[in-house]
Design a protein around this motif. Sequence first.
Motif, PDB file in Angstrom:
ATOM      1  N   VAL A  46     -16.144  30.704 -45.962  1.00 56.26           N
ATOM      2  CA  VAL A  46     -15.967  30.602 -47.415  1.00 56.26           C
ATOM      3  C   VAL A  46     -15.171  31.829 -47.919  1.00 56.26           C
ATOM      4  O   VAL A  46     -14.302  31.689 -48.796  1.00 56.26           O
ATOM      5  CB  VAL A  46     -17.340  30.484 -48.129  1.00 56.26           C
ATOM      6  CG1 VAL A  46     -17.189  30.645 -49.633  1.00 56.26           C
ATOM      7  CG2 VAL A  46     -17.967  29.134 -47.806  1.00 56.26           C
ATOM      8  N   ALA A  47     -15.429  33.005 -47.340  1.00 55.32           N
ATOM      9  CA  ALA A  47     -14.701  34.221 -47.751  1.00 55.32           C
ATOM     10  C   ALA A  47     -13.205  34.075 -47.444  1.00 55.32           C
ATOM     11  O   ALA A  47     -12.349  34.425 -48.267  1.00 55.32           O
ATOM     12  CB  ALA A  47     -15.269  35.438 -47.027  1.00 55.32           C
ATOM     13  N   ILE A  48     -12.884  33.516 -46.251  1.00 58.40           N
ATOM     14  CA  ILE A  48     -11.472  33.321 -45.864  1.00 58.40           C
ATOM     15  C   ILE A  48     -10.806  32.338 -46.828  1.00 58.40           C
ATOM     16  O   ILE A  48      -9.722  32.600 -47.365  1.00 58.40           O
ATOM     17  CB  ILE A  48     -11.366  32.818 -44.396  1.00 58.40           C
ATOM     18  CG1 ILE A  48     -11.728  33.952 -43.450  1.00 58.40           C
ATOM     19  CG2 ILE A  48      -9.962  32.303 -44.101  1.00 58.40           C
ATOM     20  CD1 ILE A  48     -11.741  33.566 -41.991  1.00 58.40           C
ATOM     21  N   LEU A  49     -11.486  31.218 -47.095  1.00 54.99           N
ATOM     22  CA  LEU A  49     -10.922  30.210 -48.002  1.00 54.99           C
ATOM     23  C   LEU A  49     -10.699  30.820 -49.400  1.00 54.99           C
ATOM     24  O   LEU A  49      -9.649  30.624 -50.019  1.00 54.99           O
ATOM     25  CB  LEU A  49     -11.860  28.998 -48.100  1.00 54.99           C
ATOM     26  CG  LEU A  49     -11.290  27.836 -48.900  1.00 54.99           C
ATOM     27  CD1 LEU A  49     -10.257  27.075 -48.088  1.00 54.99           C
ATOM     28  CD2 LEU A  49     -12.385  26.867 -49.349  1.00 54.99           C
ATOM     29  N   GLY A  50     -11.708  31.581 -49.862  1.00 50.73           N
ATOM     30  CA  GLY A  50     -11.612  32.212 -51.187  1.00 50.73           C
ATOM     31  C   GLY A  50     -10.430  33.176 -51.263  1.00 50.73           C
ATOM     32  O   GLY A  50      -9.689  33.197 -52.250  1.00 50.73           O
ATOM     33  N   THR A  51     -10.228  33.958 -50.178  1.00 52.71           N
ATOM     34  CA  THR A  51      -9.115  34.924 -50.167  1.00 52.71           C
ATOM     35  C   THR A  51      -7.770  34.205 -50.127  1.00 52.71           C
ATOM     36  O   THR A  51      -6.830  34.587 -50.816  1.00 52.71           O
ATOM     37  CB  THR A  51      -9.249  35.873 -48.957  1.00 52.71           C
ATOM     38  OG1 THR A  51     -10.592  36.292 -48.868  1.00 52.71           O
ATOM     39  CG2 THR A  51      -8.351  37.086 -49.101  1.00 52.71           C
ATOM     40  N   PHE A  52      -7.694  33.137 -49.308  1.00 54.54           N
ATOM     41  CA  PHE A  52      -6.451  32.358 -49.234  1.00 54.54           C
ATOM     42  C   PHE A  52      -6.082  31.839 -50.624  1.00 54.54           C
ATOM     43  O   PHE A  52      -4.939  31.948 -51.065  1.00 54.54           O
ATOM     44  CB  PHE A  52      -6.614  31.161 -48.291  1.00 54.54           C
ATOM     45  CG  PHE A  52      -6.457  31.495 -46.826  1.00 54.54           C
ATOM     46  CD1 PHE A  52      -6.322  32.809 -46.395  1.00 54.54           C
ATOM     47  CD2 PHE A  52      -6.448  30.503 -45.864  1.00 54.54           C
ATOM     48  CE1 PHE A  52      -6.187  33.122 -45.055  1.00 54.54           C
ATOM     49  CE2 PHE A  52      -6.302  30.798 -44.513  1.00 54.54           C
ATOM     50  CZ  PHE A  52      -6.185  32.110 -44.116  1.00 54.54           C
ATOM     51  N   PHE A  53      -7.083  31.275 -51.291  1.00 64.20           N
ATOM     52  CA  PHE A  53      -6.780  30.675 -52.587  1.00 64.20           C
ATOM     53  C   PHE A  53      -6.554  31.720 -53.679  1.00 64.20           C
ATOM     54  O   PHE A  53      -5.887  31.439 -54.668  1.00 64.20           O
ATOM     55  CB  PHE A  53      -7.813  29.605 -52.968  1.00 64.20           C
ATOM     56  CG  PHE A  53      -7.424  28.270 -52.400  1.00 64.20           C
ATOM     57  CD1 PHE A  53      -6.621  27.397 -53.107  1.00 64.20           C
ATOM     58  CD2 PHE A  53      -7.783  27.929 -51.103  1.00 64.20           C
ATOM     59  CE1 PHE A  53      -6.203  26.194 -52.562  1.00 64.20           C
ATOM     60  CE2 PHE A  53      -7.375  26.724 -50.537  1.00 64.20           C
ATOM     61  CZ  PHE A  53      -6.583  25.854 -51.275  1.00 64.20           C
ATOM     62  N   THR A  54      -7.078  32.942 -53.468  1.00 60.23           N
ATOM     63  CA  THR A  54      -6.744  34.032 -54.394  1.00 60.23           C
ATOM     64  C   THR A  54      -5.240  34.312 -54.281  1.00 60.23           C
ATOM     65  O   THR A  54      -4.561  34.545 -55.286  1.00 60.23           O
ATOM     66  CB  THR A  54      -7.563  35.297 -54.054  1.00 60.23           C
ATOM     67  OG1 THR A  54      -8.940  34.943 -54.088  1.00 60.23           O
ATOM     68  CG2 THR A  54      -7.298  36.421 -55.037  1.00 60.23           C
ATOM     69  N   CYS A  55      -4.717  34.251 -53.039  1.00 61.69           N
ATOM     70  CA  CYS A  55      -3.270  34.456 -52.838  1.00 61.69           C
ATOM     71  C   CYS A  55      -2.479  33.320 -53.487  1.00 61.69           C
ATOM     72  O   CYS A  55      -1.391  33.551 -54.026  1.00 61.69           O
ATOM     73  CB  CYS A  55      -2.937  34.541 -51.349  1.00 61.69           C
ATOM     74  SG  CYS A  55      -3.644  35.990 -50.575  1.00 61.69           S
ATOM     75  N   VAL A  56      -3.029  32.096 -53.422  1.00 59.03           N
ATOM     76  CA  VAL A  56      -2.359  30.949 -54.068  1.00 59.03           C
ATOM     77  C   VAL A  56      -2.287  31.207 -55.583  1.00 59.03           C
ATOM     78  O   VAL A  56      -1.243  30.999 -56.210  1.00 59.03           O
ATOM     79  CB  VAL A  56      -3.114  29.627 -53.770  1.00 59.03           C
ATOM     80  CG1 VAL A  56      -2.532  28.479 -54.588  1.00 59.03           C
ATOM     81  CG2 VAL A  56      -3.052  29.295 -52.287  1.00 59.03           C
ATOM     82  N   VAL A  57      -3.407  31.706 -56.152  1.00 60.83           N
ATOM     83  CA  VAL A  57      -3.426  31.992 -57.601  1.00 60.83           C
ATOM     84  C   VAL A  57      -2.410  33.089 -57.927  1.00 60.83           C
ATOM     85  O   VAL A  57      -1.661  32.976 -58.911  1.00 60.83           O
ATOM     86  CB  VAL A  57      -4.849  32.409 -58.056  1.00 60.83           C
ATOM     87  CG1 VAL A  57      -4.838  32.878 -59.503  1.00 60.83           C
ATOM     88  CG2 VAL A  57      -5.814  31.240 -57.913  1.00 60.83           C
ATOM     89  N   LEU A  58      -2.349  34.140 -57.092  1.00 57.61           N
ATOM     90  CA  LEU A  58      -1.394  35.225 -57.347  1.00 57.61           C
ATOM     91  C   LEU A  58       0.046  34.702 -57.297  1.00 57.61           C
ATOM     92  O   LEU A  58       0.896  35.101 -58.095  1.00 57.61           O
ATOM     93  CB  LEU A  58      -1.597  36.361 -56.329  1.00 57.61           C
ATOM     94  CG  LEU A  58      -2.927  37.121 -56.463  1.00 57.61           C
ATOM     95  CD1 LEU A  58      -3.100  38.103 -55.311  1.00 57.61           C
ATOM     96  CD2 LEU A  58      -2.993  37.866 -57.798  1.00 57.61           C
ATOM     97  N   HIS A  59       0.317  33.784 -56.344  1.00 57.65           N
ATOM     98  CA  HIS A  59       1.642  33.144 -56.235  1.00 57.65           C
ATOM     99  C   HIS A  59       1.970  32.414 -57.550  1.00 57.65           C
ATOM    100  O   HIS A  59       3.051  32.596 -58.126  1.00 57.65           O
ATOM    101  CB  HIS A  59       1.603  32.162 -55.056  1.00 57.65           C
ATOM    102  CG  HIS A  59       2.797  31.276 -54.913  1.00 57.65           C
ATOM    103  ND1 HIS A  59       3.718  31.422 -53.905  1.00 57.65           N
ATOM    104  CD2 HIS A  59       3.235  30.217 -55.661  1.00 57.65           C
ATOM    105  CE1 HIS A  59       4.651  30.487 -54.026  1.00 57.65           C
ATOM    106  NE2 HIS A  59       4.382  29.740 -55.086  1.00 57.65           N
ATOM    107  N   GLU A  60       0.999  31.623 -58.035  1.00 55.85           N
ATOM    108  CA  GLU A  60       1.228  30.858 -59.279  1.00 55.85           C
ATOM    109  C   GLU A  60       1.364  31.805 -60.480  1.00 55.85           C
ATOM    110  O   GLU A  60       2.117  31.523 -61.412  1.00 55.85           O
ATOM    111  CB  GLU A  60       0.102  29.847 -59.515  1.00 55.85           C
ATOM    112  CG  GLU A  60      -0.020  28.772 -58.444  1.00 55.85           C
ATOM    113  CD  GLU A  60       1.260  27.971 -58.231  1.00 55.85           C
ATOM    114  OE1 GLU A  60       2.042  27.785 -59.178  1.00 55.85           O
ATOM    115  OE2 GLU A  60       1.501  27.540 -57.077  1.00 55.85           O
ATOM    116  N   LEU A  61       0.624  32.922 -60.455  1.00 55.15           N
ATOM    117  CA  LEU A  61       0.748  33.896 -61.550  1.00 55.15           C
ATOM    118  C   LEU A  61       2.142  34.547 -61.534  1.00 55.15           C
ATOM    119  O   LEU A  61       2.680  34.891 -62.583  1.00 55.15           O
ATOM    120  CB  LEU A  61      -0.339  34.967 -61.448  1.00 55.15           C
ATOM    121  CG  LEU A  61      -1.748  34.525 -61.863  1.00 55.15           C
ATOM    122  CD1 LEU A  61      -2.758  35.645 -61.603  1.00 55.15           C
ATOM    123  CD2 LEU A  61      -1.803  34.112 -63.332  1.00 55.15           C
TER     124      LEU A  61
END
Length: 256
Positions: A46-61
């Motif tokens: 879950v931590a890996i998935l959460g970090t991956f998707f944090t990067c996705v959010v940063l990309h969209e930001l």
Amino acid sequence: MLGWSINLFRIRGIQLTLHGSFLLLLAYIAWEGWREAGLEGAAWSVAILGTFFTCVVLHELGHSFTAMHFGIGVRRILLMPIGGMAEFESIPREPRKELLITIAGPAVNFAIAGVLWCVVGSPSHWSLSSYEADALGFAHLLLHWNLLMGCFNLVPVFPMDGGRIFRALLATRLTYLRATFWAATVGKILAVIGALLAVFWWETYLTAVLFLFIYYAGEKEYRALLRRELIEAHWRETLAQFDAIPPPEPPVIRPD
Ligand SMILES: [Zn+2]
């Protein structure tokens, strides 16, 4: 299906929304981790998935903040199992602006990868599935993931970032509609090739579904633009007809 979503929080006024199907992915990943290493495995996954998707959010930001810099409103960032999507109030028809807004997304991933590279160095081997389950392995996994995400988004399949860059470059020479037509056509051909490769070569069905989704999204965006252009042309013609009507003669007032 798109109606089932959860609003999380706002970042500079942009609503971050989680698509309902994301929870299914989270549950699946946690269950896979649990099967492998119990509670610790589930937490790690879950931590890996959460970090991956944090990067996705940063990309969209990256896309969103650049758009806001040009005065374009951003309604929300929607997170789905296949990735993120920033929803703009309008897409600029100026190639330079579209180019900068688009490049800003992958640039964030390359910046994250660059910072990690400076801090932990490059991994001794490049394989997403074989990094150690410790802090260094996690950093290398994240570095690898960000490089992949940055490069994958630059593949010229409209409406992915690479396809938008291609459209913006075409729009410097063609009309916006023709540029979109060619970017979408090339994108659809590449998406079909990508889906076939995914099924028969890489044997990853999720990637095939992702390519089919991109095919559909490209077609949908082109048709929406075509419809808008036709409506605008219709209004221009109608208004021109009104302009062509001579003004009424002023009434002649004769004294009796
Ligand atoms: Zn992007």
